[in-house]
Design a protein around this motif. Structure first.
Motif, PDB file in Angstrom:
ATOM      1  N   ALA A   1       0.812  -1.210   0.000  1.00  0.00           N
ATOM      2  CA  ALA A   1       0.000   0.000   0.000  1.00  0.00           C
ATOM      3  C   ALA A   1       0.849   1.264   0.000  1.00  0.00           C
ATOM      4  N   HIS A   2       2.162   1.101   0.044  1.00  0.00           N
ATOM      5  CA  HIS A   2       3.037   2.266   0.162  1.00  0.00           C
ATOM      6  C   HIS A   2       2.892   3.207  -1.036  1.00  0.00           C
ATOM      7  N   GLY A   3       2.725   2.670  -2.214  1.00  0.00           N
ATOM      8  CA  GLY A   3       2.541   3.516  -3.388  1.00  0.00           C
ATOM      9  C   GLY A   3       1.286   4.365  -3.291  1.00  0.00           C
ATOM     10  N   ASP A   4       0.248   3.830  -2.654  1.00  0.00           N
ATOM     11  CA  ASP A   4      -0.988   4.591  -2.521  1.00  0.00           C
ATOM     12  C   ASP A   4      -0.902   5.610  -1.401  1.00  0.00           C
TER      13      ASP A   4
ATOM     14  N   ALA B   1      -4.158  -1.349  -0.391  1.00  0.00           N
ATOM     15  CA  ALA B   1      -3.769  -0.561  -1.563  1.00  0.00           C
ATOM     16  C   ALA B   1      -4.947  -0.381  -2.518  1.00  0.00           C
ATOM     17  N   LEU B   2      -5.657  -1.466  -2.790  1.00  0.00           N
ATOM     18  CA  LEU B   2      -6.805  -1.393  -3.700  1.00  0.00           C
ATOM     19  C   LEU B   2      -7.904  -0.510  -3.115  1.00  0.00           C
TER      20      LEU B   2
ATOM     21  N   ASN C   1      -3.412   7.028 -10.128  1.00  0.00           N
ATOM     22  CA  ASN C   1      -2.496   5.874 -10.137  1.00  0.00           C
ATOM     23  C   ASN C   1      -1.028   6.273 -10.127  1.00  0.00           C
ATOM     24  N   ILE C   2      -0.722   7.512  -9.744  1.00  0.00           N
ATOM     25  CA  ILE C   2       0.673   7.955  -9.769  1.00  0.00           C
ATOM     26  C   ILE C   2       1.521   7.138  -8.802  1.00  0.00           C
ATOM     27  N   GLY C   3       0.989   6.824  -7.631  1.00  0.00           N
ATOM     28  CA  GLY C   3       1.745   6.031  -6.665  1.00  0.00           C
ATOM     29  C   GLY C   3       1.919   4.592  -7.113  1.00  0.00           C
TER      30      GLY C   3
END
Length: 378
Positions: free
Chosen positions: A94-97, A187-188, A305-307
């Motif tokens: 989930a870090h990207g989000d 994350a989702l 969706n950049i992350g």
């Protein structure tokens, strides 16, 4: 070690791991080819160019600058991912989000402050949804950028602490695999909560026409760099030095290093592990959110969706640097960023990510533990 021993060790390495030898040959070829291109010297064999060519120094310098910019963002975001792994022992998908959450939080704040300071009359709803015309830049409204950076970090921190409280803390004793699977669900959920509120469209968020540029002279041209790129570089470098200071000179940093090395021993010696875990989420979330804000500042566009698009590069940088090492995450991110852009000398831009992951794989063939393998947290 004398020359004979060095030769013997090198020969044994090539026999046991021939891929390392192939890597060395490939790197030597690329280096010679790059030098010949910069010198504008093509080498032909039977009418076919086999090495060398033409490449402007200014073009190559721009590739390096772009790679440094991407690498600093990847390295900055990778610090939190590496800390989460070393202290909580799971890879947080989930870090990207968190990066995306920070980007949206920061730009909402930047739009509100920018509209107020510039006297722009826009409905508050359009500002909160980041739907007003592009009006913010580091030149026209520096206060908006500063507030945006702070609120980007704060938004990601609050999100990380909330999710830790309701998802990760109850599962903390279940092991790394359940936590990893839970992080995919988180994350989702985060990604599509953002889609539900803001939609799937990309937004142009910066007033690009008013950004001052400086020209870095080269032998055959100049390398342009604008104020937003400079802001990203300065902010990322300052934050990285801040993390270094925290880890090496503060009680919290020493406690984090101790817990990363041996959690059970840290508990026995009286280190407040829950406080360290909370600090891990705060620091990692803040850096992820600020990284998201900065990359949007540099690129000028914001999307849901950049992350997620950055996450694979972040993982690649963390793994390349040595998973669990903060300094490895920084160095690995910079290497991945530069590799993805310098590769454009030889391949089309659509394959830049492939080149970055190829560099990771090739380096790990030689050093499986990563560049800073075995160095936990510090």
């Amino acid at each position: 070690m004398d020359v004979a021993e060095t030769y013997s060790d090198g020969r044994r390495l090539l026999v046991e791991r021939p891929a390392v030898g192939l890597l060395g040959v490939a790197l030597l070829y690329l280096f010679v080819d790059l030098m010949l291109r910069l010198a504008n010297v093509p080498v032909e064999l039977m009418g076919v160019e086999v090495i060398g060519g033409t490449l402007a120094v200014s073009t190559f310098g721009r590739f390096l600058l772009d790679g440094l910019i991407v690498g600093l963002v990847v390295g900055l975001a990778g610090v939190g991912l590496s800390m989460t792994y070393s202290i909580l022992n799971f890879a947080n998908f989930a870090h990207g989000d968190y990066v995306t959450t920070g980007a949206f939080s920061g730009w909402i704040a930047a739009y509100l402050v920018g509209a107020f300071t510039l006297g722009v009359e826009e409905p508050i709803g359009r500002l909160l949804m980041i739907q007003a015309p592009s009006l913010v830049s580091a030149f026209s409204s520096p206060l908006a950028i500063v507030v945006g950076i702070i609120l980007a970090g704060l938004g990601a921190v609050l999100t990380a602490l909330f999710l830790d409280r309701i998802v990760y803390r109850p599962m903390r004793d279940k092991g790394g695999i359940p936590l990893l699977i839970a992080s995919i669900g988180v994350a989702l959920a985060l990604r599509y909560a953002i889609v539900f509120i803001f939609g799937t469209g990309s937004r142009g968020v910066t007033a690009t026409g008013s950004i001052p540029e400086v020209a870095i002279p080269t032998g055959d041209g100049t390398i342009p760099m604008n104020l937003h790129e400079g802001t990203l570089i300065v902010a990322a470098v300052v934050l990285m030095f801040g993390i270094h200071f925290l880890l090496q000179r503060t009680k919290l940093g020493k406690a984090m290093r101790a817990m990363a090395d041996n959690k059970d021993l840290a508990q026995v010696t009286g280190i407040p592990t829950e406080r360290v875990i909370r600090a891990t989420w705060i620091i990692g979330g803040a850096l992820a959110g600020i990284a998201g804000f900065l990359i949007v500042l540099e690129r000028g566009t914001l999307s849901f969706n950049i992350g997620w698009r950055l996450l694979l590069l972040i993982f690649a940088g963390v793994i390349l640097g040595g998973i669990g090492s903060v300094y490895g995450a920084m160095a690995g991110g910079i290497v991945i960023g530069i590799a993805s852009r310098v590769s454009l000398v030889w391949i089309p831009s659509d394959f830049a990510r492939v080149a970055a992951f190829s560099v990771m794989i090739l380096v790990l063939l030689y050093r499986p533990e990563g560049l800073f393998g075995g160095v936990k947290t510090a």
